[in-house]
Design an enzyme around this catalytic site. Sequence first.
Site, PDB file in Angstrom:
ATOM      1  N   ARG A 166       0.799  -1.133   0.061  1.00 22.95           N
ATOM      2  CA  ARG A 166       0.035  -0.068  -0.102  1.00 22.95           C
ATOM      3  C   ARG A 166       0.798   1.125  -0.032  1.00 22.95           C
ATOM      4  NH1 ARG A 166      -3.571  -1.591   5.136  1.00 22.95           N
ATOM      5  NH2 ARG A 166      -1.589  -2.631   5.626  1.00 22.95           N
ATOM      6  N   LYS A 193       1.919   1.718   7.311  1.00 19.95           N
ATOM      7  CA  LYS A 193       2.195   0.684   8.555  1.00 19.95           C
ATOM      8  C   LYS A 193       3.028   1.539   9.631  1.00 19.95           C
ATOM      9  CE  LYS A 193       0.981  -2.591   9.371  1.00 19.95           C
ATOM     10  NZ  LYS A 193      -0.363  -2.898   9.877  1.00 19.95           N
ATOM     11  N   TYR A 219      -0.926   4.212  10.812  1.00 17.38           N
ATOM     12  CA  TYR A 219      -1.356   2.936  11.833  1.00 17.38           C
ATOM     13  C   TYR A 219      -0.164   3.093  12.549  1.00 17.38           C
ATOM     14  CZ  TYR A 219      -5.425   1.464   9.061  1.00 17.38           C
ATOM     15  OH  TYR A 219      -6.544   1.610   8.469  1.00 17.38           O
ATOM     16  N   HIS A 258      -0.554   1.059  16.439  1.00 26.05           N
ATOM     17  CA  HIS A 258      -0.976  -0.146  17.375  1.00 26.05           C
ATOM     18  C   HIS A 258       0.202  -0.293  18.248  1.00 26.05           C
ATOM     19  CE1 HIS A 258      -3.859  -1.477  13.989  1.00 26.05           C
ATOM     20  NE2 HIS A 258      -2.954  -1.354  13.230  1.00 26.05           N
ATOM     21  N   GLU A 288      -5.824   4.536  13.887  1.00 25.33           N
ATOM     22  CA  GLU A 288      -6.575   3.438  14.568  1.00 25.33           C
ATOM     23  C   GLU A 288      -7.272   3.883  15.570  1.00 25.33           C
ATOM     24  OE1 GLU A 288      -3.426   2.950  14.241  1.00 25.33           O
ATOM     25  OE2 GLU A 288      -2.829   2.291  16.485  1.00 25.33           O
ATOM     26  N   ASP A 347      -2.506  -7.367  15.135  1.00 25.25           N
ATOM     27  CA  ASP A 347      -1.902  -6.188  15.220  1.00 25.25           C
ATOM     28  C   ASP A 347      -1.934  -5.486  16.687  1.00 25.25           C
ATOM     29  OD1 ASP A 347      -4.380  -5.420  14.750  1.00 25.25           O
ATOM     30  OD2 ASP A 347      -4.148  -4.197  13.109  1.00 25.25           O
TER      31      ASP A 347
HETATM   32  N1  NAI Z   1      -4.014  -7.922  10.669  1.00 29.72           N
HETATM   33  C1  NAI Z   1      -4.849  -7.192   9.975  1.00 29.72           C
HETATM   34  O1  NAI Z   1      -4.292  -6.775   8.783  1.00 29.72           O
HETATM   35  C2  NAI Z   1      -5.711  -6.168  10.210  1.00 29.72           C
HETATM   36  C3  NAI Z   1      -6.121  -6.138  11.933  1.00 29.72           C
HETATM   37  N2  NAI Z   1      -7.210  -5.520  12.007  1.00 29.72           N
HETATM   38  C4  NAI Z   1      -7.573  -5.524  13.780  1.00 29.72           C
HETATM   39  O2  NAI Z   1      -8.676  -6.422  13.718  1.00 29.72           O
HETATM   40  C5  NAI Z   1      -9.319  -6.080  14.840  1.00 29.72           C
HETATM   41  C6  NAI Z   1     -10.784  -5.770  15.064  1.00 29.72           C
HETATM   42  O3  NAI Z   1     -11.134  -4.576  14.469  1.00 29.72           O
HETATM   43  P1  NAI Z   1     -12.627  -3.894  14.011  1.00 29.72           P
HETATM   44  O4  NAI Z   1     -13.500  -5.097  13.535  1.00 29.72           O
HETATM   45  O5  NAI Z   1     -12.266  -2.720  13.344  1.00 29.72           O
HETATM   46  O6  NAI Z   1     -12.795  -3.405  15.479  1.00 29.72           O
HETATM   47  P2  NAI Z   1     -14.587  -3.236  16.094  1.00 29.72           P
HETATM   48  O7  NAI Z   1     -14.217  -2.205  17.336  1.00 29.72           O
HETATM   49  O8  NAI Z   1     -15.311  -2.810  15.108  1.00 29.72           O
HETATM   50  O9  NAI Z   1     -15.027  -4.608  16.562  1.00 29.72           O
HETATM   51  C7  NAI Z   1     -14.611  -5.306  17.700  1.00 29.72           C
HETATM   52  C8  NAI Z   1     -15.428  -5.989  18.477  1.00 29.72           C
HETATM   53  O10 NAI Z   1     -15.031  -6.649  19.379  1.00 29.72           O
HETATM   54  C9  NAI Z   1     -15.692  -6.938  20.282  1.00 29.72           C
HETATM   55  N3  NAI Z   1     -15.375  -7.722  21.614  1.00 29.72           N
HETATM   56  C10 NAI Z   1     -14.317  -6.923  22.508  1.00 29.72           C
HETATM   57  N4  NAI Z   1     -14.003  -7.981  23.409  1.00 29.72           N
HETATM   58  C11 NAI Z   1     -14.753  -9.024  23.178  1.00 29.72           C
HETATM   59  C12 NAI Z   1     -14.752 -10.558  23.575  1.00 29.72           C
HETATM   60  N5  NAI Z   1     -14.058 -10.617  24.901  1.00 29.72           N
HETATM   61  N6  NAI Z   1     -15.332 -11.204  23.176  1.00 29.72           N
HETATM   62  C13 NAI Z   1     -16.267 -11.045  21.823  1.00 29.72           C
HETATM   63  N7  NAI Z   1     -16.131  -9.885  21.372  1.00 29.72           N
HETATM   64  C14 NAI Z   1     -15.464  -8.981  21.966  1.00 29.72           C
HETATM   65  C15 NAI Z   1     -16.529  -5.642  20.817  1.00 29.72           C
HETATM   66  O11 NAI Z   1     -17.494  -5.577  21.348  1.00 29.72           O
HETATM   67  C16 NAI Z   1     -16.649  -5.251  19.176  1.00 29.72           C
HETATM   68  O12 NAI Z   1     -17.765  -5.623  18.801  1.00 29.72           O
HETATM   69  C17 NAI Z   1      -8.494  -4.699  15.655  1.00 29.72           C
HETATM   70  O13 NAI Z   1      -7.107  -5.330  16.510  1.00 29.72           O
HETATM   71  C18 NAI Z   1      -7.974  -4.183  14.250  1.00 29.72           C
HETATM   72  O14 NAI Z   1      -6.750  -3.556  14.534  1.00 29.72           O
HETATM   73  C19 NAI Z   1      -7.768  -4.632  11.404  1.00 29.72           C
HETATM   74  C20 NAI Z   1      -7.552  -4.512  10.091  1.00 29.72           C
HETATM   75  C21 NAI Z   1      -6.284  -5.104   9.533  1.00 29.72           C
HETATM   76  C1  PYR Z   2      -5.300  -1.874  10.241  1.00 32.43           C
HETATM   77  C2  PYR Z   2      -3.789  -2.405   9.800  1.00 32.43           C
HETATM   78  O1  PYR Z   2      -3.035  -2.625  10.604  1.00 32.43           O
HETATM   79  C3  PYR Z   2      -3.452  -2.511   8.284  1.00 32.43           C
HETATM   80  O2  PYR Z   2      -4.318  -2.212   7.657  1.00 32.43           O
HETATM   81  O3  PYR Z   2      -2.681  -3.049   8.003  1.00 32.43           O
HETATM   82 MG    MG Z   3       2.030  -4.199  13.426  1.00 29.25          MG
END
Ligand code: NAI
Ligand code: PYR
Ligand code: MG
Length: 371
Positions: free
Chosen positions: A15, A75, A94, A96, A118, A270
């Site tokens: 990206r 990133k 971002y 994190h 974020e 992340d």
């Molecule tokens: N690996 C990657 O490339 C990427 C990772 N992410 C990550 O994904 C994760 C989720 O992001 P979003 O969906 O945008 O967040 P969000 O805030 O929209 O959703 C998170 C959900 O988790 C729920 N939650 C919290 N504690 C919980 C538990 N103990 N049990 C069940 N549910 C629980 C919340 O109520 C909420 O609905 C974040 O850490 C974000 O940084 C996002 C984009 C890319």
């Molecule tokens: C959210 C994030 O860490 C990504 O898009 O890479």
């Molecule tokens: Mg990272």
Amino acid sequence: MQIAVPKEIKNHEYRVALTPTGARELVARGHVVTVQSGAGEGAGFQDSDYEAAGARLEADVSTVWTGAELILKVKEPQPEEVSRLTTGQTLFTYLHLAAEESLTRGLMASGATCIAYETITDRQGGLPLLAPMSTVAGRMAVQAGAHSLEKAQGGAGVLLPGVPGVAPGKVAVIGGGVVGENAARMALGLGAEVTVLDKSIPRLETLDDRYQGRMKTVFSTADAIDEAVRESDLIIGAVLIPGAAAPKLITRAMLADMKPGSVLVDVAIDQGGCFETSRATTHAEPTYVVDGIVHYCVANMPGAVARTSTQALTNATMPFVMALADKGWKQALADDRHFLPGLNVHDGRITYAAVAEAFGLESVDPATLVK
Ligand SMILES: NC(=O)C1=CN([C@@H]2O[C@H](COP(=O)(O)OP(=O)(O)OC[C@H]3O[C@@H](n4cnc5c(N)ncnc54)[C@H](O)[C@@H]3O)[C@@H](O)[C@H]2O)C=CC1
Ligand SMILES: CC(=O)C(=O)O
Ligand SMILES: [Mg+2]
């Protein structure tokens, strides 16, 4: 303002933080935009596209960073990038930080002003600069999980949709936010049997209503997670406590209760990951196996679909980039109470409470810095 767009250097990160369209908008407002040569290539934008938009191209990475007041990235800065940052510079990307103490300390030592995509909020209580990439990662999580279930990847050899006469696979999504909903939607589309677990009843109500009962919604408790562990072929970790380290919801001991060859996709990696056995992987080597369970823990999933992701990300970041460029960080944050929580580090101090808490450090209220 002098604005720099370095080429991303994280493993398989394609990206770029600014499109030629964005560069054109900034240049029209009188800003000087310097783009590192080749920065947009992975997302399908050529140097000549940026030049046509009025940006300057610079091949030397040191020169790109040295002259900048505002640095736009995707990133979190890698160690060599942290060492380039200096006092007086503003970094917008971002971060994190709760998952990475050495990065946090490096940014504090740099003296720079570091604003995270974020942790910016919106009026609806959402995270508008995380949401577009969460949408992408949620959709990809099912592709990644389905692929990981193949025998050659160490998986159980389960086809998620099943076939006539053979039941579909079971997918559990822990966390029904943006990642979770998009993952569940893709899994439903494939014909899998889908359960979403969340701690928020309003969120479960929304999902139940939106999908008319086609996915099961379950209140997230230790018992519910135990059941998901026993039953599922694929579990997607999608929880978030904004800015904080993810809670560990599946321990190593629990892997013994999973069916051999089942798959864990930890999108929350992340923020440190929500499974005890998760460790960040890269697109070059996305999976590993622990106790017979395949783990996919890529921390920059959207980087693999850089064209789509860059467009979606920059659509969301542009208004904030404009405000930073036109007004400077202090005024831009002072004018917008939803932009203010984006500030994570300023002049050696942590300005986001959950990050400071993760490392037992002190934080400063960002509102006191922009008065
Ligand atoms: N690996 C990657 O490339 C990427 C990772 N992410 C990550 O994904 C994760 C989720 O992001 P979003 O969906 O945008 O967040 P969000 O805030 O929209 O959703 C998170 C959900 O988790 C729920 N939650 C919290 N504690 C919980 C538990 N103990 N049990 C069940 N549910 C629980 C919340 O109520 C909420 O609905 C974040 O850490 C974000 O940084 C996002 C984009 C890319
Ligand atoms: C959210 C994030 O860490 C990504 O898009 O890479
Ligand atoms: Mg990272």
